[in-house]
Write a protein that holds these residues in place. Structure first.
Motif, PDB file in Angstrom:
ATOM      1  N   GLY A  63      -7.532  -0.228   7.106  1.00 62.17           N
ATOM      2  CA  GLY A  63      -8.770   0.599   7.308  1.00 62.17           C
ATOM      3  C   GLY A  63      -9.588   0.512   6.144  1.00 62.17           C
ATOM      4  N   PRO A  64      -9.915   1.468   5.189  1.00 62.59           N
ATOM      5  CA  PRO A  64     -11.032   1.215   4.129  1.00 62.59           C
ATOM      6  C   PRO A  64     -10.621   0.302   3.058  1.00 62.59           C
ATOM      7  CG  PRO A  64     -10.279   3.465   4.193  1.00 62.59           C
ATOM      8  CD  PRO A  64      -9.454   2.830   5.343  1.00 62.59           C
ATOM      9  N   ALA A  65      -9.203   0.217   3.175  1.00 60.92           N
ATOM     10  CA  ALA A  65      -8.548  -0.209   1.865  1.00 60.92           C
ATOM     11  C   ALA A  65      -7.705  -1.564   2.177  1.00 60.92           C
ATOM     12  CB  ALA A  65      -7.455   0.956   1.237  1.00 60.92           C
ATOM     13  N   PHE A  66      -6.988  -2.110   1.189  1.00 62.19           N
ATOM     14  CA  PHE A  66      -6.219  -3.055   1.290  1.00 62.19           C
ATOM     15  C   PHE A  66      -5.072  -3.289   0.540  1.00 62.19           C
ATOM     16  CE2 PHE A  66      -8.825  -4.603  -2.361  1.00 62.19           C
ATOM     17  CZ  PHE A  66      -7.948  -5.351  -3.021  1.00 62.19           C
ATOM     18  N   TRP A  67      -3.778  -3.918   0.953  1.00 63.00           N
ATOM     19  CA  TRP A  67      -2.638  -3.996   0.097  1.00 63.00           C
ATOM     20  C   TRP A  67      -2.609  -5.453  -0.584  1.00 63.00           C
ATOM     21  CZ3 TRP A  67       0.954  -0.191  -0.383  1.00 63.00           C
ATOM     22  CH2 TRP A  67       0.865   0.907   0.342  1.00 63.00           C
ATOM     23  N   THR A  68      -1.952  -5.365  -1.870  1.00 60.41           N
ATOM     24  CA  THR A  68      -1.896  -6.617  -2.305  1.00 60.41           C
ATOM     25  C   THR A  68      -0.555  -6.348  -3.164  1.00 60.41           C
ATOM     26  OG1 THR A  68      -2.819  -8.467  -3.677  1.00 60.41           O
ATOM     27  CG2 THR A  68      -3.254  -6.181  -4.352  1.00 60.41           C
ATOM     28  N   HIS A  69      -0.029  -7.639  -3.447  1.00 55.80           N
ATOM     29  CA  HIS A  69       1.198  -7.651  -4.572  1.00 55.80           C
ATOM     30  C   HIS A  69       1.245  -9.142  -5.312  1.00 55.80           C
ATOM     31  CE1 HIS A  69       5.695  -7.443  -4.188  1.00 55.80           C
ATOM     32  NE2 HIS A  69       5.397  -7.118  -5.331  1.00 55.80           N
ATOM     33  N   PRO A  70       0.742  -9.121  -6.558  1.00 52.73           N
ATOM     34  CA  PRO A  70       0.584 -10.205  -7.433  1.00 52.73           C
ATOM     35  C   PRO A  70       1.506 -11.092  -7.380  1.00 52.73           C
ATOM     36  CG  PRO A  70      -0.380  -7.975  -8.532  1.00 52.73           C
ATOM     37  CD  PRO A  70       0.435  -7.748  -7.269  1.00 52.73           C
ATOM     38  N   HIS A  71       2.784 -10.544  -7.580  1.00 51.60           N
ATOM     39  CA  HIS A  71       4.189 -11.327  -7.262  1.00 51.60           C
ATOM     40  C   HIS A  71       5.372 -10.351  -7.378  1.00 51.60           C
ATOM     41  CE1 HIS A  71       4.965 -10.182 -11.734  1.00 51.60           C
ATOM     42  NE2 HIS A  71       3.518 -10.234 -11.978  1.00 51.60           N
ATOM     43  N   GLY A  72       6.406 -11.178  -7.144  1.00 47.98           N
ATOM     44  CA  GLY A  72       7.483 -10.223  -6.635  1.00 47.98           C
ATOM     45  C   GLY A  72       7.995  -9.244  -7.888  1.00 47.98           C
ATOM     46  N   GLU A  73       7.616  -9.344  -9.057  1.00 54.63           N
ATOM     47  CA  GLU A  73       8.149  -8.505 -10.036  1.00 54.63           C
ATOM     48  C   GLU A  73       7.094  -7.359 -10.338  1.00 54.63           C
ATOM     49  OE1 GLU A  73      11.289  -8.090 -10.889  1.00 54.63           O
ATOM     50  OE2 GLU A  73      11.528  -9.981  -9.675  1.00 54.63           O
ATOM     51  N   ALA A  74       6.085  -7.642  -9.748  1.00 54.60           N
ATOM     52  CA  ALA A  74       4.912  -6.633  -9.869  1.00 54.60           C
ATOM     53  C   ALA A  74       4.728  -5.375  -8.673  1.00 54.60           C
ATOM     54  CB  ALA A  74       3.363  -7.536  -9.811  1.00 54.60           C
ATOM     55  N   PRO A  75       4.178  -4.465  -9.038  1.00 50.17           N
ATOM     56  CA  PRO A  75       4.217  -3.427  -7.787  1.00 50.17           C
ATOM     57  C   PRO A  75       3.516  -3.935  -6.603  1.00 50.17           C
ATOM     58  CG  PRO A  75       2.687  -2.936  -9.619  1.00 50.17           C
ATOM     59  CD  PRO A  75       3.300  -4.051 -10.100  1.00 50.17           C
ATOM     60  N   LEU A  76       3.785  -3.236  -5.590  1.00 46.94           N
ATOM     61  CA  LEU A  76       2.896  -3.373  -4.268  1.00 46.94           C
ATOM     62  C   LEU A  76       2.003  -2.233  -4.450  1.00 46.94           C
ATOM     63  CD1 LEU A  76       2.557  -4.342  -1.230  1.00 46.94           C
ATOM     64  CD2 LEU A  76       3.997  -2.499  -0.850  1.00 46.94           C
ATOM     65  N   VAL A  77       0.736  -2.649  -4.179  1.00 44.66           N
ATOM     66  CA  VAL A  77      -0.536  -1.461  -4.569  1.00 44.66           C
ATOM     67  C   VAL A  77      -1.424  -1.564  -3.233  1.00 44.66           C
ATOM     68  CG1 VAL A  77      -0.277  -1.659  -7.141  1.00 44.66           C
ATOM     69  CG2 VAL A  77      -1.760  -3.403  -5.630  1.00 44.66           C
ATOM     70  N   ARG A  78      -1.899  -0.295  -3.038  1.00 43.03           N
ATOM     71  CA  ARG A  78      -2.895  -0.164  -2.121  1.00 43.03           C
ATOM     72  C   ARG A  78      -4.220   0.116  -2.909  1.00 43.03           C
ATOM     73  NH1 ARG A  78      -5.378   4.169   1.327  1.00 43.03           N
ATOM     74  NH2 ARG A  78      -5.627   3.112   3.660  1.00 43.03           N
ATOM     75  N   ILE A  79      -5.304  -0.793  -2.688  1.00 46.04           N
ATOM     76  CA  ILE A  79      -6.643  -0.588  -3.391  1.00 46.04           C
ATOM     77  C   ILE A  79      -7.620  -0.049  -2.346  1.00 46.04           C
ATOM     78  CG2 ILE A  79      -8.101  -1.782  -4.859  1.00 46.04           C
ATOM     79  CD1 ILE A  79      -5.974  -3.559  -5.735  1.00 46.04           C
ATOM     80  N   GLY A  80      -8.316   1.191  -2.766  1.00 47.92           N
ATOM     81  CA  GLY A  80      -9.242   1.643  -1.900  1.00 47.92           C
ATOM     82  C   GLY A  80     -10.657   1.525  -2.922  1.00 47.92           C
ATOM     83  N   PRO A  81     -11.664   2.318  -2.137  1.00 45.44           N
ATOM     84  CA  PRO A  81     -12.890   2.475  -2.642  1.00 45.44           C
ATOM     85  C   PRO A  81     -12.861   3.084  -4.226  1.00 45.44           C
ATOM     86  CG  PRO A  81     -13.002   3.039  -0.414  1.00 45.44           C
ATOM     87  CD  PRO A  81     -11.754   2.814  -0.836  1.00 45.44           C
ATOM     88  N   ASP A  82     -11.930   3.930  -4.509  1.00 44.24           N
ATOM     89  CA  ASP A  82     -11.912   4.468  -5.866  1.00 44.24           C
ATOM     90  C   ASP A  82     -10.843   3.825  -6.726  1.00 44.24           C
ATOM     91  OD1 ASP A  82     -13.895   6.329  -5.201  1.00 44.24           O
ATOM     92  OD2 ASP A  82     -12.150   7.676  -4.196  1.00 44.24           O
ATOM     93  N   GLY A  83     -10.158   2.611  -6.225  1.00 44.20           N
ATOM     94  CA  GLY A  83      -9.226   1.871  -7.133  1.00 44.20           C
ATOM     95  C   GLY A  83      -7.840   2.071  -6.485  1.00 44.20           C
ATOM     96  N   VAL A  84      -6.723   2.051  -7.375  1.00 41.38           N
ATOM     97  CA  VAL A  84      -5.568   1.978  -6.833  1.00 41.38           C
ATOM     98  C   VAL A  84      -4.997   3.401  -6.301  1.00 41.38           C
ATOM     99  CG1 VAL A  84      -3.194   1.935  -7.709  1.00 41.38           C
ATOM    100  CG2 VAL A  84      -4.794   0.354  -8.646  1.00 41.38           C
ATOM    101  N   GLU A  85      -4.715   3.555  -5.074  1.00 41.13           N
ATOM    102  CA  GLU A  85      -4.182   4.536  -4.457  1.00 41.13           C
ATOM    103  C   GLU A  85      -2.925   4.823  -4.420  1.00 41.13           C
ATOM    104  OE1 GLU A  85      -8.152   4.451  -1.317  1.00 41.13           O
ATOM    105  OE2 GLU A  85      -6.181   4.262  -0.498  1.00 41.13           O
ATOM    106  N   LEU A  86      -1.971   3.722  -4.285  1.00 43.87           N
ATOM    107  CA  LEU A  86      -0.556   3.860  -4.096  1.00 43.87           C
ATOM    108  C   LEU A  86       0.088   2.576  -4.891  1.00 43.87           C
ATOM    109  CD1 LEU A  86       0.258   4.802  -0.374  1.00 43.87           C
ATOM    110  CD2 LEU A  86       0.553   6.168  -2.430  1.00 43.87           C
ATOM    111  N   ALA A  87       1.000   2.836  -5.447  1.00 40.89           N
ATOM    112  CA  ALA A  87       1.859   1.663  -6.142  1.00 40.89           C
ATOM    113  C   ALA A  87       3.245   1.932  -6.122  1.00 40.89           C
ATOM    114  CB  ALA A  87       1.645   1.590  -7.597  1.00 40.89           C
ATOM    115  N   VAL A  88       3.972   0.896  -5.353  1.00 37.78           N
ATOM    116  CA  VAL A  88       5.558   0.677  -5.013  1.00 37.78           C
ATOM    117  C   VAL A  88       6.315  -0.156  -5.584  1.00 37.78           C
ATOM    118  CG1 VAL A  88       6.919   0.940  -3.006  1.00 37.78           C
ATOM    119  CG2 VAL A  88       4.635   1.761  -2.738  1.00 37.78           C
ATOM    120  N   TRP A  89       7.492   0.039  -5.973  1.00 36.34           N
ATOM    121  CA  TRP A  89       8.307  -0.853  -6.611  1.00 36.34           C
ATOM    122  C   TRP A  89       8.990  -1.632  -5.250  1.00 36.34           C
ATOM    123  CZ3 TRP A  89      13.878  -0.565  -7.468  1.00 36.34           C
ATOM    124  CH2 TRP A  89      14.675  -1.558  -8.080  1.00 36.34           C
ATOM    125  N   THR A  90       8.981  -2.873  -5.367  1.00 35.24           N
ATOM    126  CA  THR A  90       9.745  -3.602  -4.117  1.00 35.24           C
ATOM    127  C   THR A  90      10.962  -4.209  -4.580  1.00 35.24           C
ATOM    128  OG1 THR A  90       8.583  -5.473  -4.370  1.00 35.24           O
ATOM    129  CG2 THR A  90       7.356  -3.798  -3.267  1.00 35.24           C
TER     130      THR A  90
END
Length: 453
Positions: A63-90
């Motif tokens: 939608g208005p945001a995107f998901w990214t994951h810099p590497h396996g030990e980093a958090p999975l994050v959803r980034i929207g117009p105001d910055g980080v919206e969610l962060a999840v340990w994978t």
């Protein structure tokens, strides 16, 4: 000032996101006018490791945001117009797909299994694995999978998952080496399915899976053969045609580094070739809709003498017209970049070892050494260090009969933009490849007796 260098593009509901090549910042542009509506940054997200992975981390629209994951030990994050919206340990699982009911993460594909002789057998069997589903609100749920996951991709009807399966066969690699290649089983998980502890409870077997594609903000690259754009999946679709980007194939144009956009129809036949000027490209995105649909392409302008060249965003219209959208250096992101890391304790030892190794390489490249030089015809090779941390450079200069009267120069940063060690392990190979593929500017590009390339 630190200008934005937008090398990855995402067309989202919130605008066209132009992401910087190394820093956690993006300019969000109005898709119609190209006006910069806002700058978005996410400095708390850990940076990519060194050396940078290839392919780079995925960027998947939501939608208005995107998901990214810099590497396996980093958090999975959803980034929207105001910055980080969610962060999840994978726990090591990696971003794989985004759908209407959330995000899916999968394990890295199994490593290549190499065996000797035609009597070889797999080094390991079909080990079970896991997938991670993250709901739109950020709730994670793991589900068990009975075999290794080879691929996962979102489609309109659900998540498609490819699993390794019996039988396997050996693919010859030469030198009596063979790769173990497993068969593939495809499954579909309908969107909205109640995912539980076992994926098989909701996964439906399907005969064929989808064609795998790249949708991660790097829709093209300059090594793409533009004459084969109809078959390459690193392309962009517009008006029923596939668009590829790359250097022109003829020798004169290749030497000048002329970049072209080339379209093919659905049968793979060339339709149009459009000159984008000197440079290289890493990304293209489709913006607008209907008759206003057009392409935006990021183009490194590769200016002589600049270690970090400026990046233009240009618009390619349906009729082939090319117009600037965002000019290099026009957006300052200096107040949004990561601060320098502490100077590495081993920085001094590192640069001394690099210089010593390249001193030996310099002797190896001498034309009177009796050994084959890296580039046929190169002479008067010199290697030295220039500058201090974090701006320390390894500088190679040499002469070549193809560019008489000047010295050719290659400068390689030994630290990245935040001060981390970046060993120049492949620098010599890249130098040779660039020379052999004609990526050396002409004589009239020389500055102060040097041609930088």
């Amino acid at each position: 000032m630190r200008p934005l260098r937008p090398t990855r593009l995402l067309s989202l509901d919130s605008g066209l996101w132009a992401l910087d090549e190394t820093q956690p910042v993006a300019a969000v542009l109005d898709q119609r006018t190209g006006k910069v509506e806002r700058l978005v940054s996410w400095p708390d997200v850990p940076p990519e490791p060194v050396p940078a992975p290839w392919p780079p981390p995925r960027l998947l629209p939501d939608g208005p945001a995107f998901w990214t994951h810099p590497h396996g030990e980093a958090p999975l994050v959803r980034i929207g117009p105001d910055g980080v919206e969610l962060a999840v340990w994978t726990h090591g699982l990696r971003l794989a797909a985004v759908g209407p009911d959330g995000v899916w993460c999968a394990p890295p594909p199994p490593p290549q299994d190499i065996v000797r002789s035609t009597d070889g057998r797999p080094s390991w069997g079909l080990q079970p694995s896991q997938l991670l589903h993250v709901s739109p609100g950020g709730r994670p749920r793991r589900t068990n999978v009975e075999a290794p996951v080879r691929a996962a991709q979102a489609e309109e009807s659900g998540l498609f998952v490819a699993l390794d399966d019996e039988p396997w066969h050996l693919e010859p690699l030469g030198a009596d080496l063979h790769e173990v290649v497993w068969s593939t089983r495809w499954f579909r998980v309908p969107w909205g399915a109640a995912v539980g502890d076992e994926l098989r409870d909701v996964a439906e077997p399907v005969e064929h899976g989808p064609q795998l594609r790249t949708e991660d903000g790097r829709g093209t690259h300059s090594w793409l053969d533009p004459w084969n754009a109809g078959a390459d999946r690193h392309t962009v679709r517009l008006e029923g045609a596939r668009w590829g980007f790359g250097w022109r194939a003829d020798a004169v144009a290749a030497a000048a580094g002329r970049l072209v956009a080339l379209t093919h129809d659905s049968q793979g036949d060339p339709l149009r070739r459009i000159d984008l000027g000197r440079g290289t490209t890493t990304s293209a995105a489709l913006v607008g809709s209907g008759t206003a649909e057009r392409l935006v392409v990021s183009v490194h302008r590769d200016e002589p003498g600049l270690l970090r060249p400026g990046v233009d965003l240009v618009t390619v219209q349906r009729n082939g017209d090319v117009t600037p959208l965002l000019r290099a250096g026009s957006v300052d992101v200096g107040d949004r970049v990561r601060p320098l890391f502490p100077r590495p304790l081993e920085a001094g030892s590192y640069v001394r070892q690099v210089l010593a190794a390249n001193g030996r390489l310099q002797e190896y490249w001498r034309t009177d050494s009796g050994l084959s030089p890296l580039i046929e015809g190169m002479s008067a090779v010199r290697a030295r260090l220039v500058g201090d941390w974090p701006e320390t450079l390894l500088e190679w200069t040499f002469e070549h009969p193809d560019r008489p009267g000047v010295r050719l120069r290659r400068r390689i940063p030994l630290f990245d933009e935040v001060g981390r060690i970046t060993p120049p392990d492949t620098a010599a190979v890249l130098l040779m490849e660039d020379f052999q593929t004609g990526q050396v500017p002409p004589l009239d590009a020389a500055l102060g007796g040097f041609i930088d390339f």
